[in-house]
Design a protein around this motif. Structure first.
Motif, PDB file in Angstrom:
ATOM      1  N   GLU A  68      62.699  15.040 129.878  1.00 20.69           N
ATOM      2  CA  GLU A  68      62.199  16.200 129.142  1.00 20.69           C
ATOM      3  C   GLU A  68      62.349  15.979 127.644  1.00 20.69           C
ATOM      4  O   GLU A  68      61.466  16.354 126.857  1.00 20.69           O
ATOM      5  N   TYR A  69      63.464  15.363 127.250  1.00 22.75           N
ATOM      6  CA  TYR A  69      63.656  15.041 125.836  1.00 22.75           C
ATOM      7  C   TYR A  69      62.560  14.087 125.355  1.00 22.75           C
ATOM      8  O   TYR A  69      61.975  14.280 124.281  1.00 22.75           O
ATOM      9  N   VAL A  70      62.263  13.067 126.139  1.00 19.39           N
ATOM     10  CA  VAL A  70      61.224  12.105 125.762  1.00 19.39           C
ATOM     11  C   VAL A  70      59.865  12.783 125.693  1.00 19.39           C
ATOM     12  O   VAL A  70      59.055  12.504 124.797  1.00 19.39           O
ATOM     13  N   ALA A  71      59.586  13.690 126.617  1.00 17.50           N
ATOM     14  CA  ALA A  71      58.270  14.327 126.692  1.00 17.50           C
ATOM     15  C   ALA A  71      58.085  15.414 125.650  1.00 17.50           C
ATOM     16  O   ALA A  71      56.948  15.689 125.246  1.00 17.50           O
ATOM     17  N   GLU A  72      59.171  16.035 125.188  1.00 15.32           N
ATOM     18  CA  GLU A  72      59.046  17.224 124.344  1.00 15.32           C
ATOM     19  C   GLU A  72      59.430  17.006 122.884  1.00 15.32           C
ATOM     20  O   GLU A  72      59.192  17.896 122.064  1.00 15.32           O
ATOM     21  N   THR A  73      59.982  15.861 122.531  1.00 18.45           N
ATOM     22  CA  THR A  73      60.455  15.638 121.162  1.00 18.45           C
ATOM     23  C   THR A  73      59.365  14.971 120.330  1.00 18.45           C
ATOM     24  O   THR A  73      58.969  13.838 120.627  1.00 18.45           O
ATOM     25  N   PRO A  74      58.880  15.630 119.280  1.00 19.38           N
ATOM     26  CA  PRO A  74      57.818  15.031 118.451  1.00 19.38           C
ATOM     27  C   PRO A  74      58.225  13.703 117.825  1.00 19.38           C
ATOM     28  O   PRO A  74      57.391  12.801 117.692  1.00 19.38           O
ATOM     29  N   LEU A  75      59.494  13.586 117.410  1.00 17.21           N
ATOM     30  CA  LEU A  75      59.942  12.333 116.797  1.00 17.21           C
ATOM     31  C   LEU A  75      59.807  11.175 117.767  1.00 17.21           C
ATOM     32  O   LEU A  75      59.387  10.073 117.375  1.00 17.21           O
ATOM     33  N   VAL A  76      60.118  11.399 119.028  1.00 16.83           N
ATOM     34  CA  VAL A  76      59.976  10.346 120.029  1.00 16.83           C
ATOM     35  C   VAL A  76      58.512   9.946 120.164  1.00 16.83           C
ATOM     36  O   VAL A  76      58.175   8.761 120.277  1.00 16.83           O
ATOM     37  N   HIS A  77      57.617  10.934 120.138  1.00 16.30           N
ATOM     38  CA  HIS A  77      56.185  10.640 120.249  1.00 16.30           C
ATOM     39  C   HIS A  77      55.721   9.784 119.071  1.00 16.30           C
ATOM     40  O   HIS A  77      54.945   8.835 119.242  1.00 16.30           O
ATOM     41  N   GLU A  78      56.184  10.127 117.865  1.00 13.69           N
ATOM     42  CA  GLU A  78      55.792   9.362 116.687  1.00 13.69           C
ATOM     43  C   GLU A  78      56.305   7.927 116.761  1.00 13.69           C
ATOM     44  O   GLU A  78      55.565   6.967 116.470  1.00 13.69           O
ATOM     45  N   ILE A  79      57.562   7.777 117.145  1.00 14.96           N
ATOM     46  CA  ILE A  79      58.142   6.435 117.244  1.00 14.96           C
ATOM     47  C   ILE A  79      57.461   5.640 118.355  1.00 14.96           C
ATOM     48  O   ILE A  79      57.190   4.443 118.204  1.00 14.96           O
ATOM     49  N   PHE A  80      57.176   6.305 119.474  1.00 12.64           N
ATOM     50  CA  PHE A  80      56.514   5.617 120.580  1.00 12.64           C
ATOM     51  C   PHE A  80      55.119   5.161 120.165  1.00 12.64           C
ATOM     52  O   PHE A  80      54.704   4.027 120.459  1.00 12.64           O
ATOM     53  N   ALA A  81      54.390   6.025 119.459  1.00 11.12           N
ATOM     54  CA  ALA A  81      53.049   5.657 118.998  1.00 11.12           C
ATOM     55  C   ALA A  81      53.119   4.506 118.008  1.00 11.12           C
ATOM     56  O   ALA A  81      52.302   3.568 118.060  1.00 11.12           O
ATOM     57  N   PHE A  82      54.093   4.556 117.091  1.00 10.82           N
ATOM     58  CA  PHE A  82      54.242   3.441 116.136  1.00 10.82           C
ATOM     59  C   PHE A  82      54.575   2.154 116.869  1.00 10.82           C
ATOM     60  O   PHE A  82      54.041   1.087 116.531  1.00 10.82           O
ATOM     61  N   THR A  83      55.452   2.236 117.876  1.00 12.28           N
ATOM     62  CA  THR A  83      55.838   1.038 118.621  1.00 12.28           C
ATOM     63  C   THR A  83      54.632   0.409 119.307  1.00 12.28           C
ATOM     64  O   THR A  83      54.441  -0.817 119.270  1.00 12.28           O
ATOM     65  N   MET A  84      53.803   1.230 119.944  1.00 11.95           N
ATOM     66  CA  MET A  84      52.631   0.692 120.634  1.00 11.95           C
ATOM     67  C   MET A  84      51.640   0.084 119.638  1.00 11.95           C
ATOM     68  O   MET A  84      51.096  -1.005 119.859  1.00 11.95           O
ATOM     69  N   GLY A  85      51.395   0.794 118.530  1.00 16.21           N
ATOM     70  CA  GLY A  85      50.494   0.247 117.520  1.00 16.21           C
ATOM     71  C   GLY A  85      51.032  -1.034 116.908  1.00 16.21           C
ATOM     72  O   GLY A  85      50.278  -1.991 116.680  1.00 16.21           O
ATOM     73  N   PHE A  86      52.326  -1.061 116.648  1.00 13.66           N
ATOM     74  CA  PHE A  86      52.977  -2.255 116.115  1.00 13.66           C
ATOM     75  C   PHE A  86      52.836  -3.417 117.082  1.00 13.66           C
ATOM     76  O   PHE A  86      52.506  -4.542 116.685  1.00 13.66           O
ATOM     77  N   ALA A  87      53.070  -3.159 118.362  1.00  9.44           N
ATOM     78  CA  ALA A  87      52.984  -4.218 119.375  1.00  9.44           C
ATOM     79  C   ALA A  87      51.563  -4.744 119.507  1.00  9.44           C
ATOM     80  O   ALA A  87      51.349  -5.963 119.625  1.00  9.44           O
ATOM     81  N   VAL A  88      50.574  -3.857 119.498  1.00  6.90           N
ATOM     82  CA  VAL A  88      49.179  -4.286 119.621  1.00  6.90           C
ATOM     83  C   VAL A  88      48.763  -5.119 118.406  1.00  6.90           C
ATOM     84  O   VAL A  88      48.112  -6.167 118.545  1.00  6.90           O
ATOM     85  N   LEU A  89      49.149  -4.677 117.204  1.00  7.22           N
ATOM     86  CA  LEU A  89      48.792  -5.412 115.988  1.00  7.22           C
ATOM     87  C   LEU A  89      49.432  -6.797 115.986  1.00  7.22           C
ATOM     88  O   LEU A  89      48.762  -7.805 115.712  1.00  7.22           O
ATOM     89  N   VAL A  90      50.729  -6.856 116.291  1.00  7.91           N
ATOM     90  CA  VAL A  90      51.413  -8.147 116.305  1.00  7.91           C
ATOM     91  C   VAL A  90      50.814  -9.055 117.375  1.00  7.91           C
ATOM     92  O   VAL A  90      50.633 -10.258 117.153  1.00  7.91           O
ATOM     93  N   THR A  91      50.481  -8.488 118.532  1.00  2.89           N
ATOM     94  CA  THR A  91      49.896  -9.285 119.608  1.00  2.89           C
ATOM     95  C   THR A  91      48.561  -9.887 119.185  1.00  2.89           C
ATOM     96  O   THR A  91      48.304 -11.083 119.406  1.00  2.89           O
TER      97      THR A  91
END
Length: 298
Positions: A68-91
């Motif tokens: 629930e913390y992962v699903a409801e916390t905006p900061l987690v969403h922002e970090i998760f989105a940055f992580t995915m974008g970072f991973a795709v760019l580096v890849t």
């Protein structure tokens, strides 16, 4: 060979082909179970524990509060989105560099090929901290690259290539590119030179040979390089932490903070489980795109 060894050999040969395969895979499966499945099982169980402010977690409890913390916390969403974008760019960048580097090594001969391959292999023997220190020395405003460019008159002032997102990407590339290069080169090394020569004899120029002959043959290596780069980059921790500006937080950094600073183990475990699930999904997608012959499906 002793008598007992001969008996074991005959007994193994008498097994059906399916059971011989199982017997050969058993040690590997046991190793995977001990070093991966058991820790992942404990991590998954921890992600289902009750969160508490009085300790790391409530022992023996069952709860979805971590998810629930992962699903409801905006900061987690922002970090998760940055992580995915970072991973795709580096890849994407790592695969592009790896294909060019591996192709150059494949085309080279003699000591040139040895030097190019040695550069990729020797990089694997260097620890990550040393690699990141080298990134700072080379790309910092007072580093080697900026001193050369400013001294040659190409730039009037140094480029800011560290302590920002660019620095985090460059540092992560230093980590993953050698693995990607070796994955692509391992496949290119099986390409018959006569195929490229035949394409040239039929009128194809260099870019056409690369596009029509080399790239299709290298697709399995490119797929492996992409999977390796994406997996490493989704779990990026030292590169964005040490060479980024501090605002380039990834899932791994957030998990570390939840574990060590906030002592919120269920939330950290839940985020880790979600991250692992994304990586496994990427791996399965990569395997699904491979046919029985080892080439990417069209």
């Amino acid at each position: 060979m002793s008598l007992s060894d001969a008996r074991w050999t005959r007994a193994f040969a008498a097994l059906p082909a399916r059971w011989r395969t199982v017997a050969l895979l058993a040690p590997l499966l046991i190793l995977d179970g001990v070093v991966f499945l058991v820790p992942m099982g404990y991590l998954f169980r921890l992600s289902l524990a009750e969160r508490t402010t009085g300790g790391a977690f409530v022992e023996g409890s069952w709860s979805l509060s971590g998810y629930e913390y992962v699903a409801e916390t905006p900061l987690v969403h922002e970090i998760f989105a940055f992580t995915m974008g970072f991973a795709v760019l580096v890849t994407a960048l790592a695969v592009a560099v790896a294909v060019a580097y591996a192709y150059a090594a494949w085309r080279a001969t003699g000591w040139w090929r040895t030097a190019l391959l040695a550069g990729a292999v020797l990089s694997l023997f260097t620890t990550i901290v040393v690699k990141l220190f080298a990134v700072v020395l080379v790309f910092s405003p007072r580093g080697v690259l900026n001193d050369l460019l400013v001294g040659a008159g190409v730039l009037t002032e140094p480029l800011l290539l560290v302590d920002n997102p660019v620095g985090a990407v460059i540092a992560q590339l230093y980590i993953v590119v050698p693995y990607a290069v070796l994955a692509v080169y391992a496949v290119l090394s099986t390409l018959d030179d006569h195929l490229a020569e035949a394409a040239r004899d039929l009128g194809a120029d260099g870019p056409a040979v690369f596009r029509e002959v080399v790239v299709p043959h290298a697709r399995p290596g490119v797929a492996v390089a992409a999977v390796i780069s994406f997996t490493w980059s989704v779990g990026a921790y030292p590169a964005p932490l040490l060479v980024g500006s501090g605002s380039e937080q990834t899932n791994a950094i957030l998990v570390s903070q939840l574990l060590l600073a906030e002592f919120d183990w269920p939330a950290a475990a839940a985020l880790a489980v979600v991250t692992v699930a994304v990586v496994l999904a990427a791996l399965l997608a990569g395997l699904w795109r491979l046919d029985d012959g080892g080439e990417l499906l069209g």
